[in-house]
Each structure stands twice: as structure tokens, then as C-alpha cells.
Design a protein around this motif. Structure first.
Motif, mmCIF file in Angstrom:
data_model
loop_
_atom_site.group_PDB
_atom_site.id
_atom_site.type_symbol
_atom_site.label_atom_id
_atom_site.label_comp_id
_atom_site.label_asym_id
_atom_site.label_seq_id
_atom_site.Cartn_x
_atom_site.Cartn_y
_atom_site.Cartn_z
ATOM 1 N N LYS A 148 22.505 8.369 28.090
ATOM 2 C CA LYS A 148 21.814 9.539 28.499
ATOM 3 C C LYS A 148 22.338 10.640 27.350
ATOM 4 O O LYS A 148 21.444 11.324 26.851
ATOM 5 N N GLN A 149 23.282 10.776 26.830
ATOM 6 C CA GLN A 149 23.969 11.526 25.866
ATOM 7 C C GLN A 149 23.069 11.402 24.367
ATOM 8 O O GLN A 149 22.807 12.408 23.966
ATOM 9 N N LYS A 150 22.933 10.222 24.303
ATOM 10 C CA LYS A 150 21.926 9.954 22.877
ATOM 11 C C LYS A 150 20.691 10.353 23.186
ATOM 12 O O LYS A 150 20.115 11.031 22.325
ATOM 13 N N VAL A 151 20.059 10.181 24.435
ATOM 14 C CA VAL A 151 18.684 10.620 24.758
ATOM 15 C C VAL A 151 18.648 12.185 24.694
ATOM 16 O O VAL A 151 17.817 12.640 24.107
ATOM 17 N N SER A 152 19.800 12.589 25.129
ATOM 18 C CA SER A 152 19.927 14.233 25.266
ATOM 19 C C SER A 152 19.684 14.770 23.634
ATOM 20 O O SER A 152 19.046 15.783 23.230
ATOM 21 N N ALA A 153 20.334 13.736 22.744
ATOM 22 C CA ALA A 153 20.315 14.390 21.234
ATOM 23 C C ALA A 153 19.122 14.240 20.812
ATOM 24 O O ALA A 153 18.693 14.863 19.956
ATOM 25 N N LEU A 154 18.423 13.093 20.939
ATOM 26 C CA LEU A 154 17.152 12.564 20.406
ATOM 27 C C LEU A 154 16.236 13.730 20.860
ATOM 28 O O LEU A 154 15.409 14.249 19.934
ATOM 29 N N ILE A 155 16.051 14.059 22.077
ATOM 30 C CA ILE A 155 14.755 15.044 22.487
ATOM 31 C C ILE A 155 15.260 16.410 22.101
ATOM 32 O O ILE A 155 14.334 17.202 21.838
ATOM 33 N N THR A 156 16.690 16.800 21.693
ATOM 34 C CA THR A 156 17.074 18.004 21.062
ATOM 35 C C THR A 156 16.575 18.014 19.773
ATOM 36 O O THR A 156 15.984 19.316 19.240
#
Length: 239
Positions: free
Chosen positions: A135-143
């Protein structure tokens, strides 16, 4: 790019920010540091428009952000703990955000993060099934995929494995070369020393010290940033 003038914030009788004055320029990574309760989160949320200051002014790209929301289109925000619609898949989340935001969307950046974080295997999985690190990776991706001019990253590498952490830090440093501004918080001082150019250290709602990483280490007489920050905290609390 970001200017904060005489910013105050009270929650009831508690004054959290006590006249903050800072100016953040593009083409650098700025770390906002300080112990718990120093005002870091309140300062960042004030700039983001998530907290309304008691008094003071905030300017983004030369325009007042006090009574405006349009400036948010320039910003990418990565919270420490992201909350996603649990029943959506990762692919559905990405498509939804692109439909909503549109402006700035860069499919090449999106693909580079999907590959760098090895997220292809999760595209059709529901978000509620993903681990905290994923989920942390997903957060970075969409940022990053909307290619903002200004990034606010709250503890961005928490929960990431070493390979993913290194990938994200490389992407953060790339923004400096692209004349973007990255503002981050982190409790990992070795990480701050590695990627930050400038430090703003808050203590009890005021800017206690600010300067380049090199200046702060040299002025402290210590050998690294972790020890320099520890000394700052000792001095600030009168130890």
C-alpha cells in the motif's frame, strides 16, 4: 515556490505554531524535522489546506493560498498512512484517479513506478488484500504519476523493503534535477542525510534552526546528522 509568513495555529488554548516564517525554493529536497508535538504535521497540513491557520499567510508560486484551492493542482501528497477504497482493485483505483484529476497525468511515470515496485502482479487484486508495504508503494505511485511541481512526503519509505526504498529515494532525487520541490518528514536520519538538501528543525511550534545538511552537522560538531539532531534536541529542552 512556498512562502510562509508569521503562521500561527491554535487548537483551543494550545498554540501549536508560533509565528513560522520559512521560504522553500524549487530544485531541492527539504526535510522538516522535530520531535513529536513540534508542529511538523500542522505546518504541512496548513500548507496543504487541510488545516486552517489562526493567522498568517501562505503563498504557493507567489499566489496566496489562504482562501484559494486552485494551487492544489501543483501538489502531490503522500501521507504516512494512505487510506484507499478497499473493494477497488489497484487498476480500478488508478483509473478512477486519472478520471478525477486528469491534469498532469503521465503514463510513463506511472509505468516506471509499476515496474520499479513490481506492482504488475497486484493490478487486479483488491486493495484490502494488500500488505502495508505494498500500500505504501501504491501511495508513492499515485503521488508521482501526476507529475506535480511540489511534493509533500510524510515518512515515505516506512514499510518499504531495501530495493523499493532505494528506488523511491532515487525518484525523489530526480525531482531536484527537474527543478521540483520535495518536502518530506522522516525519523530516519541516515535517510534524510542521504537525500535532503536543506533542513528545517521545529521545536515547540517555532523554527529552532534551519540550514543545509552539511551546515547543521558542522555547526553541531558531530559526525553525522543523527547525532547533530540529538544535540539540537538536548539544547532545545535545556538538557
Amino acid at each position: 515556490m512556498v512562502k510562509v509568513k508569521n503562521l500561527h495555529k491554535k487548537f483551543g488554548k494550545i498554540e501549536v505554531l508560533k509565528g513560522i516564517n520559512i521560504e522553500l525554493k524549487k530544485g531541492q529536497v527539504v526535510a522538516i524535522l522535530g520531535p513529536n508535538g513540534s508542529g511538523k504535521t500542522t505546518l504541512i497540513k496548513s500548507i496543504l489546506g487541510l488545516v486552517i491557520p489562526t493567522s498568517g499567510e501562505i503563498y504557493i508560486k507567489g499566489e496566496s493560498a489562504t482562501h484559494s484551492w486552485d494551487y492544489r493542482k501543483y501538489i502531490g501528497y503522500m501521507p504516512q498512512t494512505a487510506v484507499f477504497p478497499e473493494n477497488l482493485t489497484l487498476k480500478e483505483l488508478i483509473n478512477m484517479l486519472v478520471d478525477i484529476r486528469k491534469e498532469g497525468y503521465n503514463p510513463n511515470i506511472k509505468e516506471s513506478f509499476i515496474q520499479g515496485f513490481k506492482l504488475h502482479q497486484y493490478m487486479d487484486k483488491k486493495l484490502k488484500t494488500l500488505s502495508g508495504g505494498t500500500k505504501q508503494k501504491v501511495s508513492a505511485l499515485i503521488t508521482f504519476m501526476f507529475d506535480p511541481e511540489l511534493y509533500f512526503l510524510d515518512e515515505p519509505t516506512v514499510g518499504l523493503d531495501p530495493i523499493s526504498s532505494s528506488f523511491l529515494k532515487d525518484k525523489i532525487r530526480e525531482q531536484v534535477e527537474r527543478e521540483r520541490l520535495v518536502v518530506l518528514t522522516s525519523h530516519i536520519m541516515s535517510e534524510v542525510e542521504e537525500i535532503a538538501d536543506y533542513i528545517i528543525f521545529l521545536l515547540e511550534g517555532v523554527v529552532y534552526v534551519q540550514g543545509s545538511v552539511k551546515e547543521i552537522i558542522e555547526n553541531s560538531g558531530e559526525k553525522n546528522l543523527e547525532r547533530a539532531i540529538a544535540k539540537l534536541m538536548e539544547r532545545g529542552y535545556g538538557s
